[in-house]
Enzyme design. Structure first.
Site, mmCIF file in Angstrom:
data_model
loop_
_atom_site.group_PDB
_atom_site.id
_atom_site.type_symbol
_atom_site.label_atom_id
_atom_site.label_comp_id
_atom_site.label_asym_id
_atom_site.label_seq_id
_atom_site.Cartn_x
_atom_site.Cartn_y
_atom_site.Cartn_z
ATOM 1 N N CYS A 168 0.799 -1.225 0.000
ATOM 2 C CA CYS A 168 0.000 0.000 0.000
ATOM 3 C C CYS A 168 0.830 1.272 0.000
ATOM 4 O O CYS A 168 0.310 2.339 -0.318
ATOM 5 C CB CYS A 168 -0.961 0.002 1.187
ATOM 6 S SG CYS A 168 -2.314 -1.198 1.035
ATOM 7 N N PHE A 219 -10.716 -4.279 -1.223
ATOM 8 C CA PHE A 219 -9.773 -3.983 -2.300
ATOM 9 C C PHE A 219 -10.477 -3.727 -3.627
ATOM 10 O O PHE A 219 -11.509 -4.340 -3.928
ATOM 11 C CB PHE A 219 -8.777 -5.126 -2.475
ATOM 12 C CG PHE A 219 -7.816 -5.298 -1.325
ATOM 13 C CD1 PHE A 219 -7.491 -4.235 -0.505
ATOM 14 C CD2 PHE A 219 -7.241 -6.528 -1.066
ATOM 15 C CE1 PHE A 219 -6.609 -4.393 0.554
ATOM 16 C CE2 PHE A 219 -6.356 -6.706 -0.014
ATOM 17 C CZ PHE A 219 -6.038 -5.624 0.798
ATOM 18 N N HIS A 307 -3.289 7.354 3.217
ATOM 19 C CA HIS A 307 -3.682 6.224 2.377
ATOM 20 C C HIS A 307 -4.907 5.547 2.996
ATOM 21 O O HIS A 307 -4.880 5.159 4.171
ATOM 22 C CB HIS A 307 -2.544 5.206 2.271
ATOM 23 C CG HIS A 307 -2.922 4.012 1.464
ATOM 24 N ND1 HIS A 307 -3.512 2.896 2.020
ATOM 25 C CD2 HIS A 307 -2.832 3.763 0.140
ATOM 26 C CE1 HIS A 307 -3.757 2.018 1.068
ATOM 27 N NE2 HIS A 307 -3.350 2.517 -0.079
ATOM 28 N N ASN A 340 -9.865 0.219 -1.247
ATOM 29 C CA ASN A 340 -8.414 0.340 -1.098
ATOM 30 C C ASN A 340 -7.766 -0.234 -2.357
ATOM 31 O O ASN A 340 -7.738 -1.448 -2.555
ATOM 32 C CB ASN A 340 -7.955 -0.420 0.149
ATOM 33 C CG ASN A 340 -6.446 -0.423 0.326
ATOM 34 O OD1 ASN A 340 -5.701 0.078 -0.514
ATOM 35 N ND2 ASN A 340 -5.984 -1.005 1.407
#
Length: 393
Positions: A168, A219, A307, A340
């Site tokens: 990430c 995700f 993030h 994400n």
């Protein structure tokens, strides 16, 4: 790619006069959008797992708490039907995944790069360096950076590098390295390209891999790019100045988050210790950086580009740093709208911060604050931190 005899990009070893800035941002998404409310039914249907009723209900609850409302994917049902080993848990499927990644990764990355160059508004011949940042981008030669350079018509002298596979924080690493290149090579312009496709880690649900089940709930696929350079020309429009970047490894936390490329594709482990490790160490990891900003006792005086690793991580950072609800709004919005996306999610958040600042009629790209922190976390446990300075809108 351009001709060696036709205006090749030149590298000037003289240092730049000022700090590097992000000069343009572009993003791209696959055409398939799946709403989170529909995802449990979709996921268990396409993986032929509807008979796992208890696991499906567990997954539904995870999705409901995820903070994600939709995500995008390149993986079509036809691809799955043609490569059923992808949805057969632990079956050898790396070849099939690589074939898809070889085609789809550069395609999406090029789309984001073209948008970035269009916003930048300068000739591609001015791009001196290309960084391709990915953890899922596939292993093949020539690699994605070569395919991107060729498709964009970059000069044959463009300096290409790969940042792979940091997880990430891979885009943050790429931006930090781009800053170093731009400040130490006058007139350098670095195109940082980040693309992640979850076909690399898409698996059927299993009670033996609850960590991956959590990953499937949050995700998504995406690509994002930025152009980094110092000493902007009058026709260039800086977005964020990159003041200082660094990386901190939290000791004895390498078992909190990990990933491996196996015959069955990418597998990963999201350990419960991750949140506790962040809670115990984030203030210490940020200490030197916060002293640099002069805002150590006024954390709400900064803006934040975090993030969007997951709702629990965003909530944790908000609590530990004692931030007001608006400070991590850009991260929450990106998580909600796209999930994400590993590396690209950070650049999406930079873009969202800029967009929201304009929408709110703020004075700067940082929502009115001059200085901010860009943060990303990944395997190690590694913390990437960059001090940003916003610019007037």
């Amino acid at each position: 790619m351009g001709s060696l005899d036709n205006g090749s990009a030149r590298i000037n070893n003289q240092k730049a006069n000022g700090l590097a800035s992000i000069l343009a941002i572009g993003t791209a998404l696959p055409p398939i959008c799946i709403k989170q409310d529909d995802y449990p039914d979709y996921y268990f249907r396409v993986t032929k797992s509807d008979h796992k009723t208890q696991l499906k209900e567990k997954f539904r609850r995870i999705c409901e708490k995820s903070g994600v409302t939709k995500r995008y994917t390149v993986l079509t049902e036809d691809m799955i039907k043609e490569n059923e080993n992808i949805i057969t848990y632990k079956a050898p499927s790396l070849d099939a995944r690589q074939a898809i990644l070889h085609k789809e990764t550069p395609k999406l990355a090029i789309e984001a790069a073209l948008k970035t160059i269009q916003e930048w508004g300068q000739p591609v011949s001015k791009i001196t360096h290309l960084f391709f940042c990915s953890s899922s981008g596939g292993c093949y030669l020539p690699s994605s950076d070569f395919q991107i350079a060729k498709a964009l018509g970059l000069e044959p002298t463009v300096q290409r590098s790969m940042v792979f596979p940091h997880g990430c924080y891979v885009a943050s690493s790429g931006l930090r390295l781009a800053k170093d290149i731009a400040e130490n090579n006058k007139d350098a312009r670095v195109l940082v390209v980040c693309c992640e496709l979850m076909v690399s880690s898409f698996h059927a649900p299993s009670e033996d891999a609850i960590g991956m089940l959590i990953g499937h709930a949050i995700f998504g696929d995406g690509a994002a790019c930025a152009i980094v350079g110092a000493d902007p020309e009058p026709t260039e429009r800086p977005i964020f100045e990159l003041v200082k970047g660094g990386q901190v490894i939290v000791p004895d936390t390498e078992d909190c988050l990990g990933g491996w490329v196996m015959e069955m594709g990418w597998i990963y482990d999201l350990n419960k210790r991750l949140l506790q490790a962040l809670a115990d160490n984030i203030l210490g990891a940020l200490d030197d950086t916060l002293r640099l900003t002069g805002k150590r006792d006024d954390l709400n005086g900064l803006f934040y580009v975090l993030h969007p690793g997951g709702r629990a991580i965003i909530d944790l950072l908000e609590e530990k740093l004692e931030l007001t609800k608006d400070k991590l709004e850009s991260s929450r919005r990106v998580l909600s709208n796209y999930g994400n996306m590993w590396g690209p999610a950070l650049v999406f958040t930079l873009d969202e911060m800029r967009r929201k600042s304009k929408e709110d009629n703020a004075t700067t790209t940082g929502g009115g604050s001059e200085l901010g922190l860009m943060m990303a976390f990944g395997p190690g446990l590694t913390t990437e931190i960059m001090v940003l300075r916003s610019v007037p809108l």
